[in-house]
Design an enzyme around this catalytic site. Structure first.
Site, mmCIF file in Angstrom:
data_model
loop_
_atom_site.group_PDB
_atom_site.id
_atom_site.type_symbol
_atom_site.label_atom_id
_atom_site.label_comp_id
_atom_site.label_asym_id
_atom_site.label_seq_id
_atom_site.Cartn_x
_atom_site.Cartn_y
_atom_site.Cartn_z
ATOM 1 N N LYS A 51 0.785 -1.230 0.000
ATOM 2 C CA LYS A 51 0.000 0.000 0.000
ATOM 3 C C LYS A 51 0.822 1.288 0.000
ATOM 4 C CE LYS A 51 -4.510 -1.048 0.175
ATOM 5 N NZ LYS A 51 -5.531 -0.408 -0.658
ATOM 6 N N SER A 305 0.122 -9.765 -0.945
ATOM 7 C CA SER A 305 -0.060 -8.316 -0.784
ATOM 8 C C SER A 305 0.239 -7.798 0.614
ATOM 9 C CB SER A 305 -1.489 -7.927 -1.169
ATOM 10 O OG SER A 305 -2.421 -8.593 -0.339
#
Length: 504
Positions: A51, A305
């Site tokens: 992110k 992720s």
């Protein structure tokens, strides 16, 4: 449109804070699936998630006036850490609105980066609405976690790295999806140059906002979302990501929580790292894809992720991973209430590993037991197990896909049994190896009636069993001699207050 995003991705500023992460082969999973599975290790970023790429790229576009006013964002954790790190690097103020359901590990990580935290609402949508109000009221710039072209471009640098690290042809790239920023960036870059590479989205079955939107032909808002994969628990896919995904995503796969637990285990076995549930989505997706699209010797990329998982969640992950891998069957059956019936039942199961056995005396006719048995992950073995039980005359109920049974009932089997007389409660340990439970029951034999039994294989070196055995007063000396002769470590628990309160 794709050309525009390629230019943004090539110009994206992410490496002031982000690392170019490795693209590693998963040897064990590749061998099992008969294809080369390459894992993109975004869990190795400074904030243990991809992110920060999008957050920093967006914030690097701020002018001096905007920097002076600071930024605000809403996030369940990973985007928050990205914004907080970017703000720290740039020396600007950051206010992070997080749902009250955010795992503490993510809250503490954001606080450690110096950001101001406001816990609000029970979902990302609640936090997002509140953060938008703050932006309008205080003049802070709202940094959206996924519905922003610069954020999407920042995430797209992952695709740029994948192609540079693996220039040979790929069959598919599997991408976890929440709001859609990551898959939009990856898909835009890949499809601009290599349209033959499949882009496959993977979502939690209880938070599949992209699938719902693609099926409906427009964005829809889910009534509710599950929170196990909290990093992707978004009720509505972003507007800009959806616009890109409609043109670039080849397929959407949804996976349940048990499949995610199994994927976390797969990642651990190959990398010795522990992914968060959302981080394991792509691995769960490639397994499901190959189960329905058999092929061999193809190369596929899965994006890990993130790795921001609460330590106490690992208990649940470990408990459910074998079920998610289809390597454990849970069922209930009845056995005769008489000495030796446990041993007879275990012999019926043969050399299959028993992972769980829960029982409490109810009446003097039949006993209801809750059983877990290890299998090899193939449905035909599960079917074969029940055929064996049928031939042996056992009635059974399959609980493997029964959520209530898996979450609650397995731990609640039992209760008080005031009709059981002369019961002694003994806790045993014995070396854990195939057939250990059957050998244990054989040693006990048929002399003593078992009135309570709890066993769970935890993969440890020693098996642990709690047993209630009825022993009349005149046989107490014989029973003590019997215990000492077993050769197992044991502890008397008859006076344990937990037994007195809940089981006696």
């Amino acid at each position: 449109m794709l050309t525009e995003y390629v230019e943004k991705i090539l110009k994206a500023r992410v490496y002031d804070v982000a690392n170019e992460t490795p693209l590693d082969v998963m040897p064990r999973l590749s061998k099992r699936l008969h294809n080369t599975i390459l894992i993109k290790r975004e869990d190795l970023q400074p904030v243990f998630s991809f992110k920060l790429r999008g957050a920093y790229n967006r914030m690097s576009q701020l002018n001096d006036e905007e920097r002076a006013r600071g930024v605000v964002c809403a996030s369940a954790g990973n985007h928050a850490q990205g914004v907080a790190l970017a703000a720290q690097k740039m020396g600007i103020s950051a206010l992070i609105v997080m749902p009250k359901t955010t795992p503490p590990i993510k809250v503490e990580a954001v606080r450690a980066l110096g950001a101001e935290i406001n816990l609000h609402g029970n979902s990302y949508d609640d936090a997002g609405a509140y953060a938008t109000d703050i932006a309008q009221k205080d003049g802070r710039t709202y940094i959206h976690p996924y519905d922003d072209p610069e954020v999407i471009a920042g995430q797209g640098t992952i695709a740029m790295e994948i192609i540079r690290q693996h220039p040979e042809p790929l069959h598919a790239i599997f991408v976890p999806v929440g709001g859609g920023g990551l898959i939009a960036g990856v898909a835009a870059y890949i499809k601009a140059f290599w349209p033959e590479i499949k882009i496959i989205a993977v979502e939690p079955a209880d938070a599949a906002s992209l699938k719902a939107a693609l099926d409906a032909g427009e964005r829809v808002k889910l009534d509710q979302v599950g929170l196990f994969a909290d990093g992707t628990s978004v009720r509505q896919v972003g507007e800009e990501p959806f616009r890109i995904c409609r043109e670039t995503v080849d397929e959407v796969i949804t996976v349940d929580s048990d499949e995610l637990c199994a994927a976390i285990m797969d990642i651990f076995e190959d990398t010795r790292s522990i992914a968060e549930p959302s981080g394991a989505l792509a691995v769960a997706g490639v397994k499901k894809y190959l189960a329905t699209n058999p092929m061999q010797d193809q190369k596929m990329v899965v994006i890990d992720s993130g790795a921001n998982i609460n330590f106490d969640r690992l208990r649940h992950v470990a408990e459910r991973a074998e079920i998610g891998e289809r390597r454990e069957v849970l069922f209930a059956t009845k056995i005769d209430e008489e000495p030796g019936s446990f041993q007879k039942f275990c012999k019926t199961l043969g050399d299959r590993g028993i992972t769980e056995f829960n029982y409490r005396y109810a009446d003097d006719q039949q006993a209801q037991v809750f059983v877990g048995v290890r299998i090899n992950g193939k449905d035909k073995e599960r079917k074969g197990l029940f055929e064996i039980l049928d031939r042996a005359g056992y009635d059974w109920v399959d609980f493997t896909d029964n959520e209530m049974a898996k979450l609650h009932v397995r731990y609640m089997v039992g209760g008080h049994a005031p009709q059981v007389e002369n019961e002694r409660l003994i806790r045993f340990e014995f070396p854990e190896r195939p057939g250990a439970l059957l050998r244990f029951l054989t040693r006990i034999g048929k002399r003593w009636n078992i009135s309570l039994f709890h066993y769970r294989n935890h993969g440890a070196a020693y098996g642990r069993v709690l047993v209630g055995i009825q022993v009349e007063d005149q046989y107490q000396h014989d029973f003590q001699t019997f215990l000492d002769s077993l050769g197992y470590s044991y502890w008397e628990e008859t006076d344990n207050p937990a037994y007195q309160l809940f089981l006696k």
